[in-house]
Each structure stands twice: as C-alpha cells, then as structure tokens.
Design a protein around this motif. Structure first.
Motif, PDB file in Angstrom:
ATOM      1  N   UNK A 136      10.750  -0.305 -58.456  1.00 40.30           N
ATOM      2  CA  UNK A 136      11.904  -0.336 -57.549  1.00 40.30           C
ATOM      3  C   UNK A 136      12.522  -1.725 -57.483  1.00 40.30           C
ATOM      4  N   UNK A 137      11.705  -2.741 -57.675  1.00 40.07           N
ATOM      5  CA  UNK A 137      12.157  -4.133 -57.596  1.00 40.07           C
ATOM      6  C   UNK A 137      11.444  -4.934 -58.675  1.00 40.07           C
ATOM      7  N   UNK A 138      12.213  -5.760 -59.398  1.00 39.79           N
ATOM      8  CA  UNK A 138      11.633  -6.635 -60.414  1.00 39.79           C
ATOM      9  C   UNK A 138      12.085  -8.064 -60.159  1.00 39.79           C
ATOM     10  N   UNK A 196      13.300  -0.659 -64.672  1.00 35.52           N
ATOM     11  CA  UNK A 196      13.831  -0.670 -63.307  1.00 35.52           C
ATOM     12  C   UNK A 196      14.414   0.695 -62.965  1.00 35.52           C
ATOM     13  N   UNK A 197      13.993   1.242 -61.851  1.00 35.52           N
ATOM     14  CA  UNK A 197      14.501   2.546 -61.422  1.00 35.52           C
ATOM     15  C   UNK A 197      15.982   2.463 -61.055  1.00 35.52           C
ATOM     16  N   UNK A 198      16.743   3.556 -61.225  1.00 36.96           N
ATOM     17  CA  UNK A 198      18.146   3.563 -60.792  1.00 36.96           C
ATOM     18  C   UNK A 198      18.258   3.177 -59.317  1.00 36.96           C
ATOM     19  N   UNK A 199      19.193   2.278 -59.018  1.00 33.42           N
ATOM     20  CA  UNK A 199      19.339   1.775 -57.664  1.00 33.42           C
ATOM     21  C   UNK A 199      18.389   0.645 -57.329  1.00 33.42           C
ATOM     22  N   UNK A 234      24.811  -8.395 -56.445  1.00 32.31           N
ATOM     23  CA  UNK A 234      24.852  -8.091 -55.013  1.00 32.31           C
ATOM     24  C   UNK A 234      24.680  -9.336 -54.144  1.00 32.31           C
ATOM     25  N   UNK A 235      24.134 -10.405 -54.716  1.00 33.73           N
ATOM     26  CA  UNK A 235      24.001 -11.691 -54.043  1.00 33.73           C
ATOM     27  C   UNK A 235      23.660 -12.714 -55.115  1.00 33.73           C
ATOM     28  N   UNK A 236      23.733 -14.016 -54.819  1.00 35.42           N
ATOM     29  CA  UNK A 236      23.428 -15.005 -55.862  1.00 35.42           C
ATOM     30  C   UNK A 236      22.070 -14.758 -56.522  1.00 35.42           C
ATOM     31  N   UNK A 237      22.106 -14.559 -57.837  1.00 40.80           N
ATOM     32  CA  UNK A 237      20.903 -14.315 -58.638  1.00 40.80           C
ATOM     33  C   UNK A 237      20.213 -13.000 -58.293  1.00 40.80           C
ATOM     34  N   UNK A 238      20.917 -12.119 -57.587  1.00 45.83           N
ATOM     35  CA  UNK A 238      20.358 -10.814 -57.245  1.00 45.83           C
ATOM     36  C   UNK A 238      21.236  -9.696 -57.754  1.00 45.83           C
ATOM     37  N   UNK A 239      20.619  -8.661 -58.329  1.00 48.87           N
ATOM     38  CA  UNK A 239      21.371  -7.577 -58.992  1.00 48.87           C
ATOM     39  C   UNK A 239      20.783  -6.220 -58.589  1.00 48.87           C
ATOM     40  N   UNK A 240      21.587  -5.186 -58.780  1.00 42.96           N
ATOM     41  CA  UNK A 240      21.127  -3.820 -58.540  1.00 42.96           C
ATOM     42  C   UNK A 240      21.500  -2.955 -59.724  1.00 42.96           C
ATOM     43  N   UNK A 241      20.604  -2.073 -60.129  1.00 46.22           N
ATOM     44  CA  UNK A 241      20.865  -1.189 -61.249  1.00 46.22           C
ATOM     45  C   UNK A 241      21.812  -0.066 -60.828  1.00 46.22           C
ATOM     46  N   UNK A 242      22.791   0.211 -61.659  1.00 48.03           N
ATOM     47  CA  UNK A 242      23.780   1.238 -61.362  1.00 48.03           C
ATOM     48  C   UNK A 242      23.144   2.618 -61.254  1.00 48.03           C
TER      49      UNK A 242
END
Length: 260
Positions: A201-203, A228-231, A252-260
């Motif tokens: 869920x988080x990497x 990485x799981x979706x979302x 989504x924030x500096x150095x932070x991303x979310x999978x589509x």
C-alpha cells in the motif's frame, strides 16, 4: 602500506563498475577519496597489501565481495528523518485498515522503526517489509540497537514508550523494544536484480536514487511501481524527484506520489 592506498584510473574504473553493476550507485571521480578510504579499511581488515590483490580477492571471495559492497554503499541516517511523509500518512489514512509498507533501501532500519513507532502511537494496523542490499545494514536493523544521537529528534513520549535505554557498555545507546520489532521484517533485496513477490500500500525509497543515473532510476521506479497497489503511496527523499521518468504516479506533496 595500506595507509597510503592509491587507486589508479584503471582500478578506479573497475571498482566503480562493480559497485554500479551490483547496487546501481554511481561512483564518479568526485568519490575517489571516499572509495580510497573504504578500500583502505577493507584492505587492513583482510591484511591485503595492494589494491590489485584486493581486486583479486573480491573477485574470488563471495564473502569479501559482500563486505566490499557493504563498505561502499552504506549511508548516514537517523530516526524521524524527513518525517513529513509519515505525518502525511497518519493524517490521511484510515487507521482501521491494515497497511502493508515497504521500506526499500532501509539501511540500518531507522526509517522502518520510525514509521512503526508512530503508526503504533496512532493505533494503526500494519506490517513493514524492510529491505537492503547490505548484509551489515540488515544485521544492524535486526539487532535494533542504535547510538543515542540517532534518536535526538524523537519526541520524548515516543522514546519512553517504544525504546529501551542502554546500561553499562550500552549506556550511550537505545534499543527498539521487542514488541515494536515484531512489526518489521528485514530481508536482503537488490533493487536492480530482484523481483518483488508481494504488493504494498505504501513504498518508501528515499535518499538512495540520488546516487543513481537516469537509466538505473527508471529501472528501480518501474520495479517499485509494479509492487505498489492502485491508489498506493510512493515516497522518495526530499532531495529527489521522478522528473523525466516514465511511471504511473501523480504528485500529491513534495517527493510524495500516488499510483493512479
């Protein structure tokens, strides 16, 4: 004498190529002094008199090859480093849903345990997979004993609840309590050559890709994105970014991303 170790250009290229092939870390000419210092220490430990003999040694001894990689890839870290990512998780995520977290390139475990104590303090259900290419770093993580200066920014309430104070010869150290250690599993994993067998869920893969070239960064990001799981959320170091790379993530924030 080992104390006067010098590496000629051919030897530097060969050693840096070994490091690059095994770990993806680029040792350019600016890293000459660092490489000399690390090599000199290993030569003293192995009683090897010249660099050419040491190159032969790591070519023929798997154990010393691992020691060499350990010596050239370890990085400084401490508890609660770049903690805004964890704070984001705590504020954003539902603590009633179990989380599977991967601390990739976990070094000696400070990142993984920093996450664990804060998630426990906020009543999250979770497991953390902590991986690194370095045997010595994994050994330190499993031991979970750290010099006091590594926890200097940890809030006192967290420190008293989840750490044990060392005594005697360990008086300048702390140990992560056993009940915290049960949430973290340490295993060896090479980001360049191994394939993840699970999804998360988080990497976290922070403060390691800064040492990679673009080709290696792309390979690592592609590998991690598949796991990485979706979302799911993906975090890199604050001095890193994914600019110029092909991936399925949104910022989504500096150095932070979310999978589509």
């Amino acid at each position: 004498m080992v104390s006067e170790t010098k590496i000629n250009p051919v030897q530097f290229k060969k050693l840096s190529n070994i490091v690059y092939t095994e770990s993806g870390i680029v040792l350019n000419e600016k890293k000459y002094t660092l490489l000399v210092a690390r090599i000199a220490k290993r030569m003293r430990m192995t009683k090897t008199s010249c660099v050419s003999d040491y190159i032969d040694l790591i070519s023929n001894s798997p154990d010393e090859f691992n020691n060499f990689i350990d010596a050239t890839t370890t990085n400084h870290t401490f508890f609660f480093r770049e903690n805004n990512h964890c704070e984001f998780m705590i504020k954003t995520l539902d603590n009633t849903k179990p989380l599977k977290i991967w601390s990739a390139a976990s070094s000696s475990g400070e990142e993984a345990f920093s996450l664990a104590v804060q998630l426990l303090a906020n009543k999250f259900s979770f497991t953390i997979y902590a991986s690194d290419v370095s045997d010595s770093m994994l050994k330190q993580g499993k031991r979970a004993i750290y010099p006091k200066e590594r926890v200097r920014v940890v809030p006192r309430s967290i420190l008293y609840t989840y750490f044990q104070k060392g005594t005697g010869k360990w008086q300048d150290h702390v140990k992560v309590k056993p009940e915290v250690q049960t949430y973290v599993r340490f295993e060896k994993f090479n980001l360049l050559s191994d394939t993840p067998v699970d999804t998360f869920d988080i990497i976290f893969c922070r403060n390691v890709m800064i040492y990679f070239d673009t080709q290696t960064r792309q390979k690592v990001v592609s590998t991690l994105c598949r796991a990485l799981n979706p979302g799911g959320y993906f975090f890199v170091g604050l001095s890193e970014n994914l600019h110029g790379l092909d991936h399925s993530l949104i910022t989504i924030l500096p150095s932070g991303y979310q999978k589509k």
